[in-house]
Design an enzyme around this catalytic site. Sequence first.
Site, PDB file in Angstrom:
ATOM      1  N   GLU A  91      42.883  17.825  42.178  1.00  0.00           N
ATOM      2  CA  GLU A  91      41.964  16.764  42.592  1.00  0.00           C
ATOM      3  C   GLU A  91      40.513  17.241  42.666  1.00  0.00           C
ATOM      4  O   GLU A  91      39.578  16.490  42.396  1.00  0.00           O
ATOM      5  CB  GLU A  91      42.403  16.224  43.954  1.00  0.00           C
ATOM      6  CG  GLU A  91      41.545  15.109  44.529  1.00  0.00           C
ATOM      7  CD  GLU A  91      41.727  13.776  43.831  1.00  0.00           C
ATOM      8  OE1 GLU A  91      41.061  12.809  44.237  1.00  0.00           O
ATOM      9  OE2 GLU A  91      42.534  13.695  42.877  1.00  0.00           O
ATOM     10  N   THR A 196      35.212  -1.169  35.698  1.00  0.00           N
ATOM     11  CA  THR A 196      35.630   0.089  36.320  1.00  0.00           C
ATOM     12  C   THR A 196      37.141   0.276  36.326  1.00  0.00           C
ATOM     13  O   THR A 196      37.615   1.387  36.532  1.00  0.00           O
ATOM     14  CB  THR A 196      35.121   0.177  37.772  1.00  0.00           C
ATOM     15  OG1 THR A 196      35.597  -0.961  38.509  1.00  0.00           O
ATOM     16  CG2 THR A 196      33.600   0.187  37.808  1.00  0.00           C
TER      17      THR A 196
END
Length: 204
Positions: A91, A196
Amino acid sequence: YRRMYLTSIDAMTKKLLTKSTEGLWYIAEMRGNNLDHKMDHLTCFAPGMLALGYHHRVSKEQSVNEKHLQAAKDVLETCVQMYIRWPISPEMVRFTPYMTMGTATNFQRPETVESLFVLWQVTKDEKWRKYAWTIFQKFERHLRVPNGYASLNHVADTNSKSDKMESFLLAEAFKYLYLLFQDDPVITLDTYVFNTEAHPLPIR
């Protein structure tokens, strides 16, 4: 909006864009007056954003557009390295000064393949599709479960799967991967704009 974009990107490239000791470019974060030498996978949308600006000649000065494209290529190479150095991308990574794992989870994020899609359409450099194929294979090898795909609690342990599949894996990541491998794409950056969540909207 053009002025605001160019002002923001100029500040980003001058203050946040950083080259690590091993030659990897990344977009650091500012904490007060100090740089935090980390980069989230979420930041990997930025190469695609910069390449879109280049493609649509956002600056009247072509040298500025070229600078943005080079930054896009440089940062995207680092995003790809996040997948190469571990079974699949963590991440977040830190640069201390070499790239090390920061946050070890993987949430099936789409940002890197999004940028690979944009860079492929803008440059037609085959290496972006090769990188995308490598990432797709890692999704299949490390995230696939009988009824879908799972996140990882720790990328170094590919058995640490959580009972969760993100909606954006299908809506974004796999959509961009599918479009990447169309030799004659029906959706291009000149005919569609993506929101998005990767929904393509036709440009009228």
